[in-house]
Design a protein around this motif. Structure first.
Motif, short mmCIF file in Angstrom:
data_model
loop_
_atom_site.label_atom_id
_atom_site.label_comp_id
_atom_site.label_asym_id
_atom_site.label_seq_id
_atom_site.Cartn_x
_atom_site.Cartn_y
_atom_site.Cartn_z
N ALA A 17 0.83 -1.09 -0.01
CA ALA A 17 0.02 -0.08 -0.08
C ALA A 17 0.87 1.25 0.22
O ALA A 17 0.16 2.25 0.03
N LYS A 18 2.15 1.04 0.05
CA LYS A 18 3.16 2.25 -0.06
C LYS A 18 2.81 2.96 1.30
O LYS A 18 2.99 4.32 1.41
N ASP A 19 2.54 2.46 2.53
CA ASP A 19 2.08 3.04 3.73
C ASP A 19 3.59 2.73 4.64
O ASP A 19 3.42 1.67 5.36
N LEU A 20 4.16 3.82 4.75
CA LEU A 20 5.64 3.59 5.51
C LEU A 20 5.33 3.60 7.09
O LEU A 20 5.95 2.72 7.61
N ALA A 21 4.32 3.98 7.66
CA ALA A 21 4.01 4.04 9.03
C ALA A 21 3.72 2.47 9.10
O ALA A 21 4.06 1.83 10.20
N ALA A 22 2.69 1.65 8.29
CA ALA A 22 2.42 0.23 8.71
C ALA A 22 3.48 -0.38 8.29
O ALA A 22 3.98 -1.12 9.34
N MET A 23 4.50 -0.16 7.63
CA MET A 23 5.90 -0.98 7.18
C MET A 23 6.71 -0.80 8.63
O MET A 23 7.09 -1.88 8.85
N MET A 24 6.61 0.30 9.06
CA MET A 24 7.72 0.66 10.31
C MET A 24 6.95 -0.19 11.54
O MET A 24 7.44 0.12 12.76
N ALA A 25 5.59 -0.16 11.77
CA ALA A 25 5.07 -0.81 12.88
C ALA A 25 5.95 -1.85 13.56
O ALA A 25 5.75 -1.68 14.94
N PRO A 26 6.36 -2.80 13.33
CA PRO A 26 6.97 -3.83 14.05
C PRO A 26 8.60 -3.36 14.50
O PRO A 26 9.31 -4.20 15.33
N VAL A 27 8.85 -2.28 13.96
CA VAL A 27 10.31 -1.78 14.23
C VAL A 27 10.23 -0.96 15.42
O VAL A 27 9.31 -0.22 15.65
N THR A 28 11.22 -1.30 16.29
CA THR A 28 11.45 -0.49 17.46
C THR A 28 13.07 0.04 17.39
O THR A 28 13.71 -0.03 16.51
N ASP A 29 13.31 0.91 18.51
CA ASP A 29 14.58 1.92 18.44
C ASP A 29 15.78 0.73 18.56
O ASP A 29 16.89 1.28 18.25
N LYS A 30 15.41 -0.50 18.67
CA LYS A 30 16.80 -1.45 19.04
C LYS A 30 16.66 -2.34 17.57
O LYS A 30 17.61 -3.40 17.73
N THR A 31 15.57 -2.20 16.77
CA THR A 31 15.64 -3.29 15.64
C THR A 31 16.94 -3.21 14.80
O THR A 31 17.04 -1.91 14.37
N ALA A 32 17.50 -4.16 14.64
CA ALA A 32 18.89 -4.27 13.71
C ALA A 32 18.45 -4.65 12.29
O ALA A 32 17.98 -5.86 12.32
N TRP A 33 18.54 -3.84 11.35
CA TRP A 33 17.82 -4.31 9.96
C TRP A 33 19.26 -4.28 9.16
O TRP A 33 19.99 -3.38 8.82
N THR A 34 19.49 -5.45 8.67
CA THR A 34 20.61 -5.67 7.86
C THR A 34 20.48 -5.98 6.20
O THR A 34 19.61 -6.86 5.92
N GLU A 35 20.75 -4.99 5.49
CA GLU A 35 20.96 -5.18 4.07
C GLU A 35 22.15 -5.93 3.64
O GLU A 35 23.06 -5.64 3.91
N MET A 36 22.18 -6.86 2.75
CA MET A 36 23.42 -7.74 2.35
C MET A 36 24.33 -7.21 1.84
O MET A 36 24.10 -6.12 0.99
N ALA A 37 25.41 -7.58 2.03
CA ALA A 37 26.72 -7.04 1.35
C ALA A 37 26.51 -7.21 -0.17
O ALA A 37 26.26 -8.17 -0.70
N GLY A 38 26.82 -6.19 -0.65
CA GLY A 38 26.90 -6.19 -2.26
C GLY A 38 25.46 -5.42 -2.63
O GLY A 38 25.49 -5.24 -3.97
#
Length: 129
Positions: A17-38
């Motif tokens: 839905a391109k709803d950033l707030a809904a996308m970020m709902a499960p994310v906390t200040d401590k969530t570590a989000w890793t995008e793959m090397a490369g």
């Protein structure tokens, strides 16, 4: 029902839905989000502000029609796995991209402890040059 599974299912519905707030709902200040090397945005970002700035804002600025088509969501209790395909056109080159992807979420009580992306980074990077 699994609260962890439901939270990530809602994240992907927000993405569709391109709803950033809904996308970020499960994310906390401590969530570590890793995008793959490369990957163009490789690295680990902690917390919603860093994730938005380091990943989502850049995707929005650099790609047309960037999307994830989620094909399967696997409920592993505290580990939720999303399987699908990325697609989009890199604005600077006009080149399209399509790459299979797996997302692994480690969850606790409906909140993301961590997120890790696995994708064919060569297919993504090829569109950027």
């Amino acid at each position: 029902m699994n609260k962890n599974y439901d939270a990530i299912k809602a994240h992907y519905a927000g993405s569709d839905a391109k709803d950033l707030a809904a996308m970020m709902a499960p994310v906390t200040d401590k969530t570590a989000w890793t995008e793959m090397a490369g990957f163009p945005y490789a690295g680990t970002y902690v917390g919603p502000d860093a994730i938005i700035e380091g990943v989502f804002k850049r995707i929005g600025e650099e790609w047309d029609g960037y999307a994830l088509k989620l094909e399967k969501l696997v409920d592993g209790g505290t580990t939720i796995v999303g399987i699908g395909t990325y697609s989009g056109v890199y604005k600077k080159t006009g080149k399209p991209m399509s790459a299979r992807v797996v997302h692994v979420w480690e969850m606790e009580d409906g909140k993301a402890l961590s997120f890790e992306q696995f994708t064919d980074t060569r297919l993504v990077a090829a569109a950027t040059v």
